[in-house]
Design a protein around this motif. Structure first.
Motif, PDB file in Angstrom:
ATOM      1  N   GLY A  50      37.236  11.686   4.298  1.00 23.56           N
ATOM      2  CA  GLY A  50      38.445  11.349   3.265  1.00 23.56           C
ATOM      3  C   GLY A  50      38.519   9.754   2.837  1.00 23.56           C
ATOM      4  O   GLY A  50      39.220   9.504   2.003  1.00 23.56           O
ATOM      5  N   ILE A  51      37.972   8.929   3.634  1.00 23.11           N
ATOM      6  CA  ILE A  51      38.237   7.660   3.634  1.00 23.11           C
ATOM      7  C   ILE A  51      37.442   6.863   2.485  1.00 23.11           C
ATOM      8  O   ILE A  51      37.871   5.954   1.873  1.00 23.11           O
ATOM      9  CB  ILE A  51      37.762   6.650   4.800  1.00 23.11           C
ATOM     10  CG1 ILE A  51      36.321   6.734   5.244  1.00 23.11           C
ATOM     11  CG2 ILE A  51      38.513   7.104   6.082  1.00 23.11           C
ATOM     12  CD1 ILE A  51      36.147   5.694   6.243  1.00 23.11           C
ATOM     13  N   THR A  52      36.546   7.819   2.098  1.00 25.99           N
ATOM     14  CA  THR A  52      35.716   6.984   0.654  1.00 25.99           C
ATOM     15  C   THR A  52      36.546   6.943  -0.510  1.00 25.99           C
ATOM     16  O   THR A  52      36.321   6.567  -1.421  1.00 25.99           O
ATOM     17  CB  THR A  52      34.293   7.697   0.424  1.00 25.99           C
ATOM     18  OG1 THR A  52      34.743   9.009   0.795  1.00 25.99           O
ATOM     19  CG2 THR A  52      33.539   7.297   1.607  1.00 25.99           C
ATOM     20  N   SER A  53      37.897   7.699  -0.563  1.00 30.27           N
ATOM     21  CA  SER A  53      38.614   7.870  -1.649  1.00 30.27           C
ATOM     22  C   SER A  53      39.319   6.424  -1.742  1.00 30.27           C
ATOM     23  O   SER A  53      39.778   6.206  -2.848  1.00 30.27           O
ATOM     24  CB  SER A  53      39.764   9.045  -1.410  1.00 30.27           C
ATOM     25  OG  SER A  53      40.522   8.773  -0.398  1.00 30.27           O
ATOM     26  N   VAL A  54      39.417   5.669  -0.830  1.00 26.17           N
ATOM     27  CA  VAL A  54      39.984   4.319  -0.818  1.00 26.17           C
ATOM     28  C   VAL A  54      38.988   3.516  -1.711  1.00 26.17           C
ATOM     29  O   VAL A  54      37.855   3.422  -1.607  1.00 26.17           O
ATOM     30  CB  VAL A  54      40.426   3.578   0.545  1.00 26.17           C
ATOM     31  CG1 VAL A  54      40.836   2.322   0.237  1.00 26.17           C
ATOM     32  CG2 VAL A  54      41.400   4.833   1.313  1.00 26.17           C
ATOM     33  N   LYS A  55      39.518   2.957  -2.883  1.00 26.71           N
ATOM     34  CA  LYS A  55      38.363   2.354  -3.611  1.00 26.71           C
ATOM     35  C   LYS A  55      38.975   0.846  -3.787  1.00 26.71           C
ATOM     36  O   LYS A  55      40.256   0.379  -3.958  1.00 26.71           O
ATOM     37  CB  LYS A  55      38.486   2.816  -5.086  1.00 26.71           C
ATOM     38  CG  LYS A  55      37.750   4.176  -5.100  1.00 26.71           C
ATOM     39  CD  LYS A  55      36.374   4.077  -4.811  1.00 26.71           C
ATOM     40  CE  LYS A  55      35.784   5.423  -5.042  1.00 26.71           C
ATOM     41  NZ  LYS A  55      36.249   6.635  -3.962  1.00 26.71           N
ATOM     42  N   PRO A  56      38.073  -0.201  -3.965  1.00 31.33           N
ATOM     43  CA  PRO A  56      36.395   0.076  -3.948  1.00 31.33           C
ATOM     44  C   PRO A  56      36.123   0.235  -2.246  1.00 31.33           C
ATOM     45  O   PRO A  56      36.720  -0.312  -1.223  1.00 31.33           O
ATOM     46  CB  PRO A  56      35.877  -1.526  -4.261  1.00 31.33           C
ATOM     47  CG  PRO A  56      37.098  -2.421  -4.014  1.00 31.33           C
ATOM     48  CD  PRO A  56      38.383  -1.640  -4.146  1.00 31.33           C
ATOM     49  N   PHE A  57      35.078   1.028  -2.246  1.00 34.80           N
ATOM     50  CA  PHE A  57      34.575   1.553  -0.855  1.00 34.80           C
ATOM     51  C   PHE A  57      33.127   0.859  -0.974  1.00 34.80           C
ATOM     52  O   PHE A  57      32.197   1.191  -1.509  1.00 34.80           O
ATOM     53  CB  PHE A  57      34.555   3.004  -0.661  1.00 34.80           C
ATOM     54  CG  PHE A  57      34.396   3.484   0.948  1.00 34.80           C
ATOM     55  CD1 PHE A  57      35.360   3.602   1.745  1.00 34.80           C
ATOM     56  CD2 PHE A  57      32.829   3.542   1.223  1.00 34.80           C
ATOM     57  CE1 PHE A  57      34.982   3.798   3.083  1.00 34.80           C
ATOM     58  CE2 PHE A  57      32.761   3.755   2.454  1.00 34.80           C
ATOM     59  CZ  PHE A  57      33.717   4.023   3.506  1.00 34.80           C
ATOM     60  N   LEU A  58      32.956  -0.100  -0.035  1.00 34.34           N
ATOM     61  CA  LEU A  58      31.597  -0.688   0.030  1.00 34.34           C
ATOM     62  C   LEU A  58      30.959  -0.389   1.479  1.00 34.34           C
ATOM     63  O   LEU A  58      31.337  -0.756   2.362  1.00 34.34           O
ATOM     64  CB  LEU A  58      31.907  -2.170   0.048  1.00 34.34           C
ATOM     65  CG  LEU A  58      30.939  -3.354   0.070  1.00 34.34           C
ATOM     66  CD1 LEU A  58      29.676  -3.113  -0.992  1.00 34.34           C
ATOM     67  CD2 LEU A  58      31.354  -4.790   0.131  1.00 34.34           C
ATOM     68  N   ALA A  59      29.846   0.118   1.235  1.00 34.28           N
ATOM     69  CA  ALA A  59      28.984   0.573   2.532  1.00 34.28           C
ATOM     70  C   ALA A  59      27.796  -0.423   2.413  1.00 34.28           C
ATOM     71  O   ALA A  59      26.873  -0.499   1.538  1.00 34.28           O
ATOM     72  CB  ALA A  59      28.662   2.023   2.356  1.00 34.28           C
ATOM     73  N   ALA A  60      27.660  -1.358   3.567  1.00 33.40           N
ATOM     74  CA  ALA A  60      26.448  -2.018   3.604  1.00 33.40           C
ATOM     75  C   ALA A  60      25.328  -1.034   4.319  1.00 33.40           C
ATOM     76  O   ALA A  60      25.539  -0.268   5.304  1.00 33.40           O
ATOM     77  CB  ALA A  60      26.626  -2.930   4.588  1.00 33.40           C
ATOM     78  N   HIS A  61      23.953  -1.410   4.037  1.00 25.55           N
ATOM     79  CA  HIS A  61      22.843  -1.029   4.330  1.00 25.55           C
ATOM     80  C   HIS A  61      22.305   0.408   3.972  1.00 25.55           C
ATOM     81  O   HIS A  61      21.762   0.750   3.047  1.00 25.55           O
ATOM     82  CB  HIS A  61      22.801  -0.688   6.039  1.00 25.55           C
ATOM     83  CG  HIS A  61      23.048  -2.331   6.519  1.00 25.55           C
ATOM     84  ND1 HIS A  61      22.075  -3.091   6.404  1.00 25.55           N
ATOM     85  CD2 HIS A  61      24.049  -2.853   7.238  1.00 25.55           C
ATOM     86  CE1 HIS A  61      22.722  -4.366   6.731  1.00 25.55           C
ATOM     87  NE2 HIS A  61      23.837  -4.225   7.405  1.00 25.55           N
ATOM     88  N   CYS A  62      22.783   1.357   4.148  1.00 28.89           N
ATOM     89  CA  CYS A  62      22.663   3.114   3.774  1.00 28.89           C
ATOM     90  C   CYS A  62      20.956   3.099   3.815  1.00 28.89           C
ATOM     91  O   CYS A  62      20.399   3.398   2.740  1.00 28.89           O
ATOM     92  CB  CYS A  62      23.219   3.133   2.290  1.00 28.89           C
ATOM     93  SG  CYS A  62      25.150   3.491   2.496  1.00 28.89           S
ATOM     94  N   VAL A  63      20.611   2.739   4.638  1.00 31.99           N
ATOM     95  CA  VAL A  63      19.221   2.885   5.031  1.00 31.99           C
ATOM     96  C   VAL A  63      18.723   4.167   5.383  1.00 31.99           C
ATOM     97  O   VAL A  63      17.553   4.903   4.588  1.00 31.99           O
ATOM     98  CB  VAL A  63      18.512   1.802   6.304  1.00 31.99           C
ATOM     99  CG1 VAL A  63      17.126   2.093   6.430  1.00 31.99           C
ATOM    100  CG2 VAL A  63      18.812   0.663   6.239  1.00 31.99           C
ATOM    101  N   HIS A  64      19.280   4.866   6.292  1.00 30.31           N
ATOM    102  CA  HIS A  64      18.890   6.360   6.630  1.00 30.31           C
ATOM    103  C   HIS A  64      19.819   7.368   5.825  1.00 30.31           C
ATOM    104  O   HIS A  64      20.730   7.651   6.464  1.00 30.31           O
ATOM    105  CB  HIS A  64      18.879   6.616   8.205  1.00 30.31           C
ATOM    106  CG  HIS A  64      17.730   5.456   8.803  1.00 30.31           C
ATOM    107  ND1 HIS A  64      16.439   5.783   8.767  1.00 30.31           N
ATOM    108  CD2 HIS A  64      17.931   4.237   9.226  1.00 30.31           C
ATOM    109  CE1 HIS A  64      15.752   4.657   9.252  1.00 30.31           C
ATOM    110  NE2 HIS A  64      17.034   3.887   9.743  1.00 30.31           N
ATOM    111  N   VAL A  65      19.649   7.487   4.607  1.00 35.00           N
ATOM    112  CA  VAL A  65      20.158   8.784   3.998  1.00 35.00           C
ATOM    113  C   VAL A  65      19.496   9.515   3.282  1.00 35.00           C
ATOM    114  O   VAL A  65      18.130   9.096   2.671  1.00 35.00           O
ATOM    115  CB  VAL A  65      20.914   8.033   2.752  1.00 35.00           C
ATOM    116  CG1 VAL A  65      22.240   7.050   3.336  1.00 35.00           C
ATOM    117  CG2 VAL A  65      20.305   6.776   2.012  1.00 35.00           C
TER     118      VAL A  65
END
Ligand SMILES: [Zn+2]
Length: 438
Positions: A239-254
């Motif tokens: 549920g932590i992505t409900s905090v905005k802005p939520f910035l995720a670095a990389h996301c290579v292996h998705v």
């Protein structure tokens, strides 16, 4: 303060082509764009400083969506190692000796490099954040800062308190030149309970979150082993992505489901093409993320995992590696890359009113001279900016309407002092590391 940048090739949004180029003037009042070519109105008492931009492209300022600016003191230190060995055996032991003074001058060095390269805003995760904020403010760069939080570290509790204090100390700037986010380092260094506490604090303080996510295969395996989920599912389910802005670095292996989830949850992604290649982490599915509607910007990561803090380089690498590995020259065209490097990245770091030349938006503007050999001839200015321009072509940079770079020179702080003080700090750090390893 009124400014009129005259006769440049303005890079502006276009409903079907994403971006287009139109010749005209850009008018700025008190940090805000008021008129772009024929769009918008100048106030009746507008009396600007006039700046000739003929022979230049005038574009939204670049945004570096993921950085560790203070790491510039470690540039070239312990290269050619995979991520976990590089961190555990080299970077973390050296970082243990960094003082506030090191971080101040290391950050100033990074900010100098970024501003002169046309970057107006950066998002950072590091420590001694007061020093980072001070260096950014003194040089005149917009900064979205977070204290890196390692959930298992002995100081993890105090670091939550320190983060809250940073929000109180720096968070009330009406111009948002300094913004504070919470920086849980990664799902493999923070327990679910700790991440939930970070999220509650984010909601309470009304500030965003910046995290490393799905960077390496090892991370995916570890999180799947511990929680039976991919890293993206894991953080979204908490549920932590409900905090905005939520910035995720990389996301290579998705995978496909992860990408749909990132889009649904409104997660901003900082794509760090060169860092991911240099550390052997892999190649992120950039085209799929953009096509699925994920808000993507480019990030350099720290100077020692990328070499230079250069968004032109990141943009080019991000596009070319996809074209080359997929045997598809048509994906990720120039306009899309420029859009991600400016508007996409601004939204990813939480700046909804930045990243495009539109009346009412923040006046973060980069003026690029088109007069050099490698930018001649000018068949297509968007292509030139995406494939041929670099930091050395940047003539002027305005952050919140203030000219911080003119004719390629920083106007706010003495450049020579930054470089010599950063070199002295590096020497001091090297001595401390040597003494400790003896
Ligand atoms: Zn990073």
């Amino acid at each position: 303060m009124d400014v009129q940048i005259e006769g440049g090739e303005l890079v502006v949004p276009h409903p079907s082509e994403i971006l287009t180029v139109t010749r005209g003037d850009l008018c700025i009042r008190d940090g805000t764009i008021v008129r772009v070519a024929s769009e918008g109105e100048v106030p009746p008492d507008f009396s600007p400083e006039r700046v000739d931009a003929s022979g230049c492209a005038v574009m939204p300022g670049l945004v570096n969506a993921h950085c560790h600016a203070g790491m510039s003191l470690l540039r070239g230190y312990a290269d050619d190692l995979p991520l976990m060995r590089w961190l555990a055996e080299e970077v973390w032991p050296a970082e243990a000796h960094l003082t506030g003074e090191h971080i101040y001058w290391g950050t100033a060095l990074a900010v100098l490099e970024m501003l002169k390269g046309g970057i107006c805003t950066y998002a950072d995760m590091y420590f001694h954040v007061d020093h980072i904020a001070r260096a950014s403010r003194e040089l005149g760069m917009r900064a979205v800062l977070s204290l890196g939080l390692i959930g298992e570290a002995p100081g993890a509790e105090q670091d939550l308190e320190r983060s809250a204090e940073l929000v109180q100390r720096w968070g009330d700037d009406p111009e948002d030149m300094i913004q504070i986010q919470l920086g849980p380092h990664a799902p493999y260094t923070c327990s679910p309970q700790y991440l939930e506490r970070v999220a509650r604090l984010g909601e309470q303080l009304g500030c965003g979150i910046h995290i490393h996510l799905a960077e390496t295969r090892d991370e995916v395996q570890q999180i799947e082993h511990q929680y039976g989920k991919t890293p993206v599912e894991h953080v979204c389910d908490l549920g932590i992505t409900s905090v905005k802005p939520f910035l995720a670095a990389h996301c290579v292996h998705v995978d496909e489901e992860d990408i749909a989830r990132l889009a649904d949850e409104g997660v901003g992604v900082a794509h760090c093409s060169i860092s991911n290649q240099k550390l052997g982490s892999g190649i992120a599915p950039l085209a799929e993320m953009i096509n699925a509607g994920v808000c993507v910007g480019f990030g350099t990561d720290g100077a020692c995992s990328t070499g230079r803090l250069d968004i032109w380089n990141e943009m080019r690498s991000g596009s070319l590696v996809q074209k080359g590995t997929r045997h598809d020259a048509e994906i990720l065209p120039a306009a899309q890359m420029l859009h991600s490097a400016t508007r996409g990245a601004a939204r990813a770091v939480g700046l909804e009113d930045a990243g495009q030349l539109v009346p009412g938006y923040r006046a973060d503007v980069t003026v690029v001279s088109l007069e050099s050999a490698h930018l001649t001839p000018q068949h297509d200015i968007l292509s030139l900016l995406a494939y041929a321009a670099g930091p050395g072509d940047v003539r002027d940079v305005y952050v919140q309407g203030r000219p911080v770079v003119r004719q390629g020179q920083l106007r706010t702080v003495d450049e020579g002092e930054i470089i010599s003080r950063a070199a002295a700090c590096t020497e001091n750090l090297r001595q401390k590391v040597c003494e400790n390893s003896d």
